[in-house]
Design an enzyme around this catalytic site. Structure first.
Site, PDB file in Angstrom:
ATOM      1  CE1 TYR A   1      31.627  34.925  40.532  1.00  0.00           C
ATOM      2  CE2 TYR A   1      31.161  35.350  42.848  1.00  0.00           C
ATOM      3  CZ  TYR A   1      31.830  34.630  41.858  1.00  0.00           C
ATOM      4  OH  TYR A   1      32.711  33.637  42.212  1.00  0.00           O
ATOM      5  CB  SER A   2      28.980  41.854  36.680  1.00  0.00           C
ATOM      6  OG  SER A   2      30.330  42.178  36.655  1.00  0.00           O
TER       7      SER A   2
ATOM      8  CD  GLU B   1      32.797  46.328  37.844  1.00  0.00           C
ATOM      9  OE1 GLU B   1      32.850  47.270  38.658  1.00  0.00           O
ATOM     10  OE2 GLU B   1      31.792  45.644  37.640  1.00  0.00           O
TER      11      GLU B   1
ATOM     12  CB  CYS C   1      32.613  44.383  31.662  1.00  0.00           C
ATOM     13  SG  CYS C   1      32.316  43.558  33.245  1.00  0.00           S
TER      14      CYS C   1
HETATM   15  P1  FAD Z   1      39.214  31.240  44.135  1.00  0.00           P
HETATM   16  O1  FAD Z   1      38.974  30.160  45.091  1.00  0.00           O
HETATM   17  O2  FAD Z   1      39.245  32.645  44.623  1.00  0.00           O
HETATM   18  O3  FAD Z   1      40.532  30.928  43.312  1.00  0.00           O
HETATM   19  C1  FAD Z   1      41.001  31.855  42.346  1.00  0.00           C
HETATM   20  C2  FAD Z   1      41.737  31.086  41.244  1.00  0.00           C
HETATM   21  O4  FAD Z   1      42.869  30.455  41.802  1.00  0.00           O
HETATM   22  C3  FAD Z   1      40.901  29.984  40.617  1.00  0.00           C
HETATM   23  O5  FAD Z   1      41.105  30.009  39.239  1.00  0.00           O
HETATM   24  C4  FAD Z   1      41.427  28.721  41.246  1.00  0.00           C
HETATM   25  O6  FAD Z   1      41.275  27.593  40.383  1.00  0.00           O
HETATM   26  C5  FAD Z   1      42.880  29.080  41.455  1.00  0.00           C
HETATM   27  N1  FAD Z   1      43.507  28.342  42.599  1.00  0.00           N
HETATM   28  C6  FAD Z   1      42.930  27.906  43.725  1.00  0.00           C
HETATM   29  N2  FAD Z   1      43.831  27.302  44.522  1.00  0.00           N
HETATM   30  C7  FAD Z   1      45.019  27.397  43.902  1.00  0.00           C
HETATM   31  C8  FAD Z   1      46.340  26.986  44.219  1.00  0.00           C
HETATM   32  N3  FAD Z   1      46.628  26.361  45.344  1.00  0.00           N
HETATM   33  N4  FAD Z   1      47.298  27.273  43.307  1.00  0.00           N
HETATM   34  C9  FAD Z   1      47.045  27.921  42.169  1.00  0.00           C
HETATM   35  N5  FAD Z   1      45.807  28.332  41.809  1.00  0.00           N
HETATM   36  C10 FAD Z   1      44.809  28.064  42.665  1.00  0.00           C
HETATM   37  N6  FAD Z   1      33.442  36.197  37.766  1.00  0.00           N
HETATM   38  C11 FAD Z   1      32.464  35.641  37.025  1.00  0.00           C
HETATM   39  O7  FAD Z   1      32.484  34.438  36.739  1.00  0.00           O
HETATM   40  N7  FAD Z   1      31.400  36.403  36.579  1.00  0.00           N
HETATM   41  C12 FAD Z   1      31.295  37.728  36.856  1.00  0.00           C
HETATM   42  O8  FAD Z   1      30.333  38.384  36.432  1.00  0.00           O
HETATM   43  C13 FAD Z   1      32.321  38.324  37.643  1.00  0.00           C
HETATM   44  N8  FAD Z   1      32.257  39.624  37.956  1.00  0.00           N
HETATM   45  C14 FAD Z   1      33.242  40.192  38.683  1.00  0.00           C
HETATM   46  C15 FAD Z   1      33.163  41.557  38.976  1.00  0.00           C
HETATM   47  C16 FAD Z   1      34.161  42.163  39.707  1.00  0.00           C
HETATM   48  C17 FAD Z   1      34.064  43.637  40.002  1.00  0.00           C
HETATM   49  C18 FAD Z   1      35.256  41.393  40.159  1.00  0.00           C
HETATM   50  C19 FAD Z   1      36.359  42.025  40.954  1.00  0.00           C
HETATM   51  C20 FAD Z   1      35.336  40.056  39.904  1.00  0.00           C
HETATM   52  C21 FAD Z   1      34.338  39.422  39.154  1.00  0.00           C
HETATM   53  N9  FAD Z   1      34.379  38.056  38.873  1.00  0.00           N
HETATM   54  C22 FAD Z   1      33.390  37.505  38.097  1.00  0.00           C
HETATM   55  C23 FAD Z   1      35.438  37.165  39.399  1.00  0.00           C
HETATM   56  C24 FAD Z   1      34.976  36.530  40.722  1.00  0.00           C
HETATM   57  O9  FAD Z   1      34.888  37.545  41.727  1.00  0.00           O
HETATM   58  C25 FAD Z   1      35.935  35.469  41.284  1.00  0.00           C
HETATM   59  O10 FAD Z   1      37.229  36.015  41.348  1.00  0.00           O
HETATM   60  C26 FAD Z   1      35.976  34.200  40.444  1.00  0.00           C
HETATM   61  O11 FAD Z   1      34.695  33.595  40.382  1.00  0.00           O
HETATM   62  C27 FAD Z   1      36.945  33.178  41.078  1.00  0.00           C
HETATM   63  O12 FAD Z   1      36.550  32.977  42.415  1.00  0.00           O
HETATM   64  P2  FAD Z   1      36.587  31.535  43.085  1.00  0.00           P
HETATM   65  O13 FAD Z   1      36.236  31.670  44.505  1.00  0.00           O
HETATM   66  O14 FAD Z   1      35.851  30.555  42.257  1.00  0.00           O
HETATM   67  O15 FAD Z   1      38.124  31.159  42.940  1.00  0.00           O
END
Ligand code: FAD
Length: 420
Positions: A197-198, A418, A378
């Site tokens: 997360y940024s 990013e 971003c």
């Molecule tokens: P996960 O559990 O990883 O799931 C990913 C997606 O898949 C979700 O949309 C979920 O609903 C879906 N999913 C889950 N299970 C299934 C399934 N069985 N079938 C289909 N789809 C499914 N995010 C921000 O909100 N703010 C930020 O500032 C931010 N900054 C970032 C900076 C960088 C450098 C990077 C790489 C990423 C950033 N992100 C940011 C994204 C963040 O890292 C996560 O990827 C995001 O919050 C989703 O993670 P999660 O664990 O909630 O979802």
């Protein structure tokens, strides 16, 4: 109880219940407290919001402008209170007697910058990097979680303040990793993978004391493509953990990581063009606080910061009032353009995306880039193709090769991307 704020302008509104019979509301735009125990009660945040402050019988506030304690301006909607708190430019302590609550609305002061500590955070020559790794994360504490979008916003975005007690220092533009609690479904017995997360605050945090970091997190929700219904079993693990967290909850963090979005500070007169979709605004909130909100002795920004923010509608705007404040106070140094895809139309009658705004100002943007401006992108990955197509088209209309220009921008370290 002494509360020291860094505001020079404050308006206290006492609409109801100040007689102690009911709770009054407090609207806070930005505050910092010397009395630490108060900060979680009054969350730092860009949007006016209502908070209830509980006091025992008396609140004694001292307002601080820059480093001296003085009140510059106060106004009261409830006339009967004004004699108690006299307007005056001289330092003074004010005693507000309430029985149980006090109700006030605070405004970010014009051009009054907030003092930050510890200034040693400016010292290291090397960027802090990976101080905590996934195998040995730092256990931090959630200070606050607040929804920062309005009711008509599609989806939910939260501003989350995390207390790292100064142990996980970072620079503006870096990210933290978060390891959500629970087991990794793909590796039984192992923890979840790290999500990045940024960081949305400056190195001093929203507490201005270097002990917190803020994240701007969009809750990932899954809708079944066939039924269109939400399927909670497939909701994003980490974003939901963060958005559901409560003050005092523990959160495992790693990092800080990332160098590509660091704010180059060698030239205080530089131009920074910042392009964001949604939560992509997070690093820019940090940059802009450093440029315009904080009193940082060795970074006196006097260049141009130009923010392009694309979101669905006005309820989805993030930190809008904070940015509008800079526009008011630093009109020569800050520009702010919004693209509201579901509310505005582009010149072809389609949805207004951030690239349409870039196109609108393309002449100016290209001139600024030719003069060495930094450009940052971003947000969601999907934003880049449309933006790149627009930049390529504009370059060609100007008789330039976009490929060559992009190569040059990358070589000059003017191009910062990013996306996720
Ligand atoms: P996960 O559990 O990883 O799931 C990913 C997606 O898949 C979700 O949309 C979920 O609903 C879906 N999913 C889950 N299970 C299934 C399934 N069985 N079938 C289909 N789809 C499914 N995010 C921000 O909100 N703010 C930020 O500032 C931010 N900054 C970032 C900076 C960088 C450098 C990077 C790489 C990423 C950033 N992100 C940011 C994204 C963040 O890292 C996560 O990827 C995001 O919050 C989703 O993670 P999660 O664990 O909630 O979802």
């Amino acid at each position: 109880m002494a509360l020291s704020t860094t505001l020079s302008q404050m308006s206290i509104a006492l609409p109801t219940g100040i007689d102690g019979s009911s709770r009054s509301m407090i609207k806070v735009q930005s505050m910092s407290f010397t009395e630490k125990s108060w900060s979680p009660l009054l969350k730092l945040d860009s949007k006016p919001r209502s908070l209830t402050v509980k006091t025992r019988s008396t609140i004694c506030m001292s307002l601080q402008q820059a480093s001296r304690t003085k009140v510059q301006s106060m106004s009261f909607t409830e006339k009967s209170w004004s004699p108690l708190l006299k307007l005056d430019s001289k330092p003074r302590s004010l005693t507000v007697k309430t029985r149980s609550t006090i109700c006030m609305s605070l405004q970010q002061a014009s051009r009054t910058k907030v003092a930050v500590t510890p200034l040693e955070l400016e010292d290291p020559k090397e960027t802090p990097l990976n101080l905590y790794r996934p195998k040995e994360p730092y256990t931090a504490t959630i200070v606050s979680v607040e929804r920062i979008v309005g009711p008509q916003a599609p989806g939910e975005t939260c501003h989350i303040v995390i207390d790292h007690d100064g142990n996980v220092p970072y620079w503006e533009g870096q990210s933290y990793g978060v390891i959500p609690p629970g087991e990794n479904p793909k590796k039984p017995g192992a923890p979840h993978n790290v999500r990045l997360y940024s960081i949305a605050s400056t190195r001093y945090g929203d507490s201005f004391d270097g002990k917190t970091a803020s994240l701007c997190v969009r809750r990932a929700i899954y809708y079944d493509p066939e039924t269109g219904k939400e399927d909670p079993s497939k909701a994003g693990v980490c974003s939901n953990f963060l958005c559901n967290a409560k003050p005092g909850d523990k959160v495992k963090i790693t990092g800080p990581s990332g160098k590509v979005m660091l704010l180059p500070e060698d030239d205080p007169k530089a131009t920074h063009i910042m392009i964001a979709t949604g939560t992509g605004v997070a690093p820019y909130r940090g940059y802009l606080r450093r440029m315009f909100m904080e009193n940082v002795p060795n970074f006196k920004f006097d260049g141009l910061a130009w923010l392009f923010l694309g979101v669905a509608n006005s309820d989805s705007l993030l930190y809008d009032e904070e940015f509008a404040g800079y526009l008011k106070d630093y009109p020569e140094n800050f520009k702010y353009d919004k693209a509201l895809s579901r509310e505005e139309k582009n010149k072809k009658g389609g949805k207004m995306y951030v690239q349409d705004k870039i196109e609108e100002y393309s002449d100016e943007i290209f001139k600024l880039l030719d003069n060495g401006a930094h450009i940052y992108f971003c947000g969601l990955k999907g934003m880049m193709p449309g933006i790149q197509d627009t930049l390529k088209r504009v370059a060609e209309e100007r008789g330039e090769s976009w490929e060559q220009k992009l190569t040059q921008l990358r070589k000059n370290k003017q191009w910062h991307v990013e996306v996720y």
